[in-house]
Design a protein around this motif. Structure first.
Motif: not given
Length: 392
Positions: A152-156, A200-203, A241-249, A269-277
């Motif tokens: 949940f936090g790596h997109n910070v 990916w480790t988080g997953i 998150l995608r609708w808000i279009n803020g955090y997570g990508n 959405t971003s696979k490289y790196p894999p985003s929360l979205q």
């Protein structure tokens, strides 16, 4: 059930087999589609519906495979002491890193001089297993805490100003931010860092924690309910998150003047790196699929389950088979030996390729051709107990 026989969850094997089959479609497109080297299949301005779907559907493969690797790691640990399980994960993880750099890179590139080393999903899985081995040696709660923080936090990091050059920039690239970064080793050798390790480790860590739901004594109906609730929550999180279009990508979605382009942009959405979205979009449906496969009759005897029980064997073999077919197609198309050396793939000129129907035909042929070898290896593993089989 014979409690002395190896315990396997058929739904895991079926889902893993399904994503392995779909994964081969993306690699077939890389090798054989005429615009794979020159165009973005997810660009709404230039793509077609079929091309977009061909690429987008394969997004489900890597996160599902990494997540299920975590689940399988937890189940395998039930037959070992904590120390044994942790040491095995560390050793297997390091072995996977070596295999990625050598065996899989060679299968991908057919370049015996290793001028371009490709770091992909097995690289990320290997280091994630090392981290999981260290954390699980400590406690299950440590795995859960680290998994939640990374997931949940790596997109910070998207909001941080990171070093643009030097060793520190390479470290951040490898661990968190790689979007297909190229790291030069010298004038003739490059590293393609396509999978940033820690997202990916988080997953994988969360897959390990959810592995508790798949133990022999856990009620099947309770597991189904939890999978449905969790999968639905992940999909809802993605949409919100995608609708808000803020955090997570790493980058906000683009807004287009027409509905169709906006739909495609919403799903890109971003696979490289894999985003929360990205994780919510892919793992949510994956968990719902797991819940659905729970009720499949005779699931363990299905074709997909065969692929799913020997995923690493299938993964390595499919690259070598695809690339061998590419070599044949290269010469049949009239190319000559002076055009062999290409970056990233030998025997793959940028102007080579077929239309999508040809790509699907090659994909189907390769997947079917791999069935008998996978079935043989599945039977061999089930009747042999050599130590090295646990690393495959």
């Amino acid at each position: 059930m014979n409690t002395t026989s190896p315990y396997r969850v058929a739904s895991i094997d079926v889902l893993r087999g399904l994503v392995m089959v779909i994964m081969a479609l993306d690699h077939t497109r890389d090798f054989f589609h005429r615009t794979a080297m020159t165009a973005d299949p997810l660009n709404p301005a230039t793509t077609t519906m079929m091309l977009y779907f061909t690429r987008w559907i394969t997004h489900f493969c890597a996160p599902t495979f990494v997540f299920l690797s975590g689940v399988s790691a937890f189940l395998a640990a039930q037959k070992k002491t904590k120390r044994e399980a942790s040491l095995f994960l560390i050793k297997r993880g390091l072995w996977l890193v070596v295999v990625e750099v050598t065996v899989i890179t060679l299968g991908l590139t057919f370049n015996p001089f290793f001028n371009f080393v490709i770091l992909q999903v097995i690289w990320a899985i290997g280091w994630s297993m090392v981290i999981l081995g260290l954390l699980s040696w400590w406690s299950w709660n440590a795995v859960l805490a680290a998994g939640l923080l990374l997931f949940f936090g790596h997109n910070v990091i998207d909001y941080m100003k990171l070093p643009a050059e030097g060793p520190a920039s390479v470290m951040w690239l490898m661990l968190f931010t790689s979007r297909g970064g190229i790291v030069p080793l010298n004038a003739t050798h490059l590293i393609g860092a396509f999978y940033a390790i820690l997202p990916w480790t988080g997953i994988m860590l969360l897959g390990y924690c959810i592995g508790r739901w798949f133990t022999r004594d856990f009620p099947a109906e309770k597991r189904r309910q939890r999978l449905i609730i969790t999968g639905t929550a992940l999909i809802a999180m993605f949409v919100l998150l995608r609708w808000i279009n803020g955090y997570g990508n790493p980058v906000p979605r683009k807004i287009y003047p027409d509905l169709w382009s906006n739909v495609l942009s919403f799903l890109d959405t971003s696979k490289y790196p894999p985003s929360l979205q990205f994780a919510g979009m892919t793992l949510g449906p994956a968990l719902l699929a797991l819940a659905a496969f729970e009720r499949l009759q005779h699931a363990k005897n299905s074709v997909l389950a065969v692929y799913g029980r020997v995923p690493f064997f299938y993964y390595v073999l499919h690259f070598y088979l695809l690339h061998t077919v590419l070599v044949i197609a290269f010469f049949v198309a009239g190319y000559h030996h002076g055009q062999i050396a290409q970056i990233p793939f030998w025997f793959r000129p940028a102007d080579f390729g077929y239309a999508l129907p040809g790509v699907y035909l090659v994909w189907a042929a390769v997947v079917l051709a791999l069935y008998r070898p996978c079935r043989w290896f599945d039977r061999y593993r089930s009747t042999h107990r050599q130590w090295w089989l646990s690393y495959l």
